[in-house]
Design a protein around this motif. Sequence first.
Motif, PDB file in Angstrom:
ATOM      1  N   SER A   1       0.791  -1.236   0.000  1.00  0.00           N
ATOM      2  CA  SER A   1       0.000   0.000   0.000  1.00  0.00           C
ATOM      3  C   SER A   1       0.821   1.284   0.000  1.00  0.00           C
ATOM      4  CB  SER A   1      -0.941   0.012   1.214  1.00  0.00           C
ATOM      5  OG  SER A   1      -1.850  -1.072   1.158  1.00  0.00           O
ATOM      6  N   CYS A   2       2.153   1.172   0.030  1.00  0.00           N
ATOM      7  CA  CYS A   2       2.967   2.388   0.025  1.00  0.00           C
ATOM      8  C   CYS A   2       4.372   2.056  -0.476  1.00  0.00           C
ATOM      9  CB  CYS A   2       3.016   3.040   1.408  1.00  0.00           C
ATOM     10  SG  CYS A   2       4.054   2.165   2.608  1.00  0.00           S
ATOM     11  N   ASP A   3       5.274   3.007  -0.378  1.00  0.00           N
ATOM     12  CA  ASP A   3       6.619   2.839  -0.923  1.00  0.00           C
ATOM     13  C   ASP A   3       7.629   2.297   0.082  1.00  0.00           C
ATOM     14  OD1 ASP A   3       5.883   3.813  -3.446  1.00  0.00           O
ATOM     15  OD2 ASP A   3       6.108   5.883  -2.793  1.00  0.00           O
ATOM     16  N   ARG A   4       7.179   1.886   1.262  1.00  0.00           N
ATOM     17  CA  ARG A   4       8.140   1.367   2.239  1.00  0.00           C
ATOM     18  C   ARG A   4       8.751   0.070   1.708  1.00  0.00           C
ATOM     19  NH1 ARG A   4       4.286   3.805   5.304  1.00  0.00           N
ATOM     20  NH2 ARG A   4       5.085   5.414   6.712  1.00  0.00           N
ATOM     21  N   PRO A   5      10.085  -0.002   1.675  1.00  0.00           N
ATOM     22  CA  PRO A   5      10.752  -1.179   1.096  1.00  0.00           C
ATOM     23  C   PRO A   5      10.699  -2.383   2.028  1.00  0.00           C
ATOM     24  CG  PRO A   5      12.376   0.322   2.008  1.00  0.00           C
ATOM     25  CD  PRO A   5      11.041   1.016   2.143  1.00  0.00           C
ATOM     26  N   ALA A   6      11.083  -3.526   1.473  1.00  0.00           N
ATOM     27  CA  ALA A   6      11.082  -4.770   2.259  1.00  0.00           C
ATOM     28  C   ALA A   6      12.026  -4.690   3.449  1.00  0.00           C
ATOM     29  CB  ALA A   6      11.465  -5.943   1.362  1.00  0.00           C
ATOM     30  N   THR A   7      13.019  -3.784   3.374  1.00  0.00           N
ATOM     31  CA  THR A   7      14.004  -3.651   4.451  1.00  0.00           C
ATOM     32  C   THR A   7      13.542  -2.735   5.578  1.00  0.00           C
ATOM     33  OG1 THR A   7      15.038  -1.872   3.160  1.00  0.00           O
ATOM     34  CG2 THR A   7      15.962  -4.090   2.927  1.00  0.00           C
ATOM     35  N   TRP A   8      12.324  -2.190   5.450  1.00  0.00           N
ATOM     36  CA  TRP A   8      11.789  -1.301   6.496  1.00  0.00           C
ATOM     37  C   TRP A   8      11.811  -2.021   7.843  1.00  0.00           C
ATOM     38  CZ3 TRP A   8       6.626  -1.300   8.895  1.00  0.00           C
ATOM     39  CH2 TRP A   8       6.379  -0.149   9.661  1.00  0.00           C
ATOM     40  N   GLY A   9      12.248  -1.342   8.879  1.00  0.00           N
ATOM     41  CA  GLY A   9      12.455  -1.993  10.172  1.00  0.00           C
ATOM     42  C   GLY A   9      11.257  -2.046  11.089  1.00  0.00           C
ATOM     43  N   GLY A  10      10.108  -1.564  10.642  1.00  0.00           N
ATOM     44  CA  GLY A  10       8.913  -1.590  11.495  1.00  0.00           C
ATOM     45  C   GLY A  10       8.192  -2.931  11.438  1.00  0.00           C
ATOM     46  N   GLN A  11       6.985  -2.917  11.968  1.00  0.00           N
ATOM     47  CA  GLN A  11       6.201  -4.156  12.022  1.00  0.00           C
ATOM     48  C   GLN A  11       5.449  -4.381  10.708  1.00  0.00           C
ATOM     49  OE1 GLN A  11       2.935  -4.275  14.875  1.00  0.00           O
ATOM     50  NE2 GLN A  11       3.450  -6.369  15.418  1.00  0.00           N
ATOM     51  N   TRP A  12       5.457  -5.630  10.264  1.00  0.00           N
ATOM     52  CA  TRP A  12       4.751  -5.993   9.037  1.00  0.00           C
ATOM     53  C   TRP A  12       3.482  -6.776   9.350  1.00  0.00           C
ATOM     54  CZ3 TRP A  12       6.080  -4.005   4.434  1.00  0.00           C
ATOM     55  CH2 TRP A  12       7.367  -3.490   4.279  1.00  0.00           C
ATOM     56  N   HIS A  13       2.412  -6.477   8.613  1.00  0.00           N
ATOM     57  CA  HIS A  13       1.141  -7.166   8.777  1.00  0.00           C
ATOM     58  C   HIS A  13       0.791  -7.932   7.510  1.00  0.00           C
ATOM     59  CE1 HIS A  13      -0.488  -4.188  12.064  1.00  0.00           C
ATOM     60  NE2 HIS A  13       0.627  -4.811  12.420  1.00  0.00           N
ATOM     61  N   ALA A  14      -0.211  -8.799   7.621  1.00  0.00           N
ATOM     62  CA  ALA A  14      -0.829  -9.428   6.448  1.00  0.00           C
ATOM     63  C   ALA A  14      -2.141  -8.682   6.231  1.00  0.00           C
ATOM     64  CB  ALA A  14      -1.078 -10.905   6.701  1.00  0.00           C
ATOM     65  N   SER A  15      -2.197  -7.888   5.168  1.00  0.00           N
ATOM     66  CA  SER A  15      -3.318  -6.974   4.944  1.00  0.00           C
ATOM     67  C   SER A  15      -4.305  -7.542   3.924  1.00  0.00           C
ATOM     68  CB  SER A  15      -2.782  -5.625   4.454  1.00  0.00           C
ATOM     69  OG  SER A  15      -3.839  -4.746   4.141  1.00  0.00           O
ATOM     70  N   HIS A  16      -5.584  -7.596   4.302  1.00  0.00           N
ATOM     71  CA  HIS A  16      -6.641  -8.040   3.390  1.00  0.00           C
ATOM     72  C   HIS A  16      -7.068  -6.891   2.475  1.00  0.00           C
ATOM     73  CE1 HIS A  16      -6.928 -11.328   6.289  1.00  0.00           C
ATOM     74  NE2 HIS A  16      -7.705 -11.977   5.441  1.00  0.00           N
ATOM     75  N   TYR A  17      -7.145  -7.164   1.192  1.00  0.00           N
ATOM     76  CA  TYR A  17      -7.672  -6.151   0.266  1.00  0.00           C
ATOM     77  C   TYR A  17      -9.175  -6.005   0.485  1.00  0.00           C
ATOM     78  CZ  TYR A  17      -9.033  -3.889  -4.104  1.00  0.00           C
ATOM     79  OH  TYR A  17      -9.581  -3.036  -5.038  1.00  0.00           O
ATOM     80  N   ARG A  18      -9.907  -7.121   0.441  1.00  0.00           N
ATOM     81  CA  ARG A  18     -11.325  -7.110   0.798  1.00  0.00           C
ATOM     82  C   ARG A  18     -11.422  -7.541   2.256  1.00  0.00           C
ATOM     83  NH1 ARG A  18     -14.875  -7.127  -3.170  1.00  0.00           N
ATOM     84  NH2 ARG A  18     -16.062  -5.951  -1.616  1.00  0.00           N
ATOM     85  N   SER A  19     -12.078  -6.750   3.063  1.00  0.00           N
ATOM     86  CA  SER A  19     -12.092  -6.983   4.502  1.00  0.00           C
ATOM     87  C   SER A  19     -12.797  -8.294   4.860  1.00  0.00           C
ATOM     88  CB  SER A  19     -12.796  -5.830   5.220  1.00  0.00           C
ATOM     89  OG  SER A  19     -14.177  -5.824   4.904  1.00  0.00           O
ATOM     90  N   VAL A  20     -12.361  -8.880   5.966  1.00  0.00           N
ATOM     91  CA  VAL A  20     -12.937 -10.141   6.432  1.00  0.00           C
ATOM     92  C   VAL A  20     -14.398  -9.954   6.831  1.00  0.00           C
ATOM     93  CG1 VAL A  20     -12.825 -11.889   8.245  1.00  0.00           C
ATOM     94  CG2 VAL A  20     -10.720 -11.063   7.176  1.00  0.00           C
ATOM     95  N   GLY A  21     -14.711  -8.825   7.457  1.00  0.00           N
ATOM     96  CA  GLY A  21     -16.074  -8.599   7.933  1.00  0.00           C
ATOM     97  C   GLY A  21     -17.106  -8.559   6.826  1.00  0.00           C
ATOM     98  N   SER A  22     -16.787  -7.868   5.719  1.00  0.00           N
ATOM     99  CA  SER A  22     -17.753  -7.740   4.632  1.00  0.00           C
ATOM    100  C   SER A  22     -17.601  -8.809   3.559  1.00  0.00           C
ATOM    101  CB  SER A  22     -17.617  -6.354   3.985  1.00  0.00           C
ATOM    102  OG  SER A  22     -16.303  -6.164   3.487  1.00  0.00           O
ATOM    103  N   ASN A  23     -16.474  -9.505   3.560  1.00  0.00           N
ATOM    104  CA  ASN A  23     -16.221 -10.518   2.537  1.00  0.00           C
ATOM    105  C   ASN A  23     -15.603 -11.773   3.158  1.00  0.00           C
ATOM    106  OD1 ASN A  23     -16.579  -8.849  -0.197  1.00  0.00           O
ATOM    107  ND2 ASN A  23     -15.463  -7.583   1.271  1.00  0.00           N
ATOM    108  N   PRO A  24     -16.339 -12.467   4.030  1.00  0.00           N
ATOM    109  CA  PRO A  24     -15.774 -13.632   4.729  1.00  0.00           C
ATOM    110  C   PRO A  24     -15.335 -14.750   3.795  1.00  0.00           C
ATOM    111  CG  PRO A  24     -18.162 -13.530   4.997  1.00  0.00           C
ATOM    112  CD  PRO A  24     -17.744 -12.228   4.394  1.00  0.00           C
ATOM    113  N   GLY A  25     -15.917 -14.802   2.591  1.00  0.00           N
ATOM    114  CA  GLY A  25     -15.539 -15.852   1.656  1.00  0.00           C
ATOM    115  C   GLY A  25     -14.131 -15.704   1.108  1.00  0.00           C
ATOM    116  N   TRP A  26     -13.574 -14.469   1.171  1.00  0.00           N
ATOM    117  CA  TRP A  26     -12.201 -14.229   0.733  1.00  0.00           C
ATOM    118  C   TRP A  26     -11.216 -14.236   1.907  1.00  0.00           C
ATOM    119  CZ3 TRP A  26     -12.829 -15.457  -3.833  1.00  0.00           C
ATOM    120  CH2 TRP A  26     -13.645 -14.814  -4.757  1.00  0.00           C
TER     121      TRP A  26
END
Length: 203
Positions: free
Chosen positions: A98-123
């Motif tokens: 979602s942004c230009d932060r490179p793979a070497t960025w030292g912060g925390q990484w998440h697994a981000s859903h494009y379609r949210s779990v709440g509105s699209n449980p099938g994905w």
Amino acid sequence: MIRTSLPVKKALKPRRCRSCGNPYVPISSMAKACSVPCALDLVRQANARKEARAKREERAATRVAKEKLKSRADYLREAQTAVNAYVRLRDANEPCISCDRPATWGGQWHASHYRSVGSNPGWRFNVLNIHRACSICNAWKSGNLTEYRPRLITKIGLERVELLEQESPVRKYDIEYLKRLKKVMNKKARRLERRIEQRKEAA
């Protein structure tokens, strides 16, 4: 005919001490050690094995008891955790979706859903719908979808993105499915971890 002497007892063949490994001549067929210290060492080893076996059995019983107490929601969370861990490893060398932060960025990484779990449980568990993102975009910008979409199109193609944007299929994840999913994703994650380690060693 009457025997006048006792039969001569045959000497036992030499054997190796099960403790120190040195050869010795046993004083009886039941002897397993060459000396008292070695015999005591064998006793300690046997006790240690019994203790380890008892601990394993206790842990197994505890796991079984915990499994019985789990709800479907618990299995759902565990499966999602396994899928997310796999996605973060899969995308380990890629920048934030979602942004230009490179793979070497030292912060925390998440697994981000494009379609949210709440509105699209099938994905929910569809790995095309989940990508590695920095915590800033995922947690503080609700996925930063404005930037997520064009990068996702570049990554997986417009056709797949438009498929994800359709209404998700109705899914009812039963407990057995969630158990299998967790097991499969953990296995895939371990394979990826080994590959990553091998690349590091080869570099």
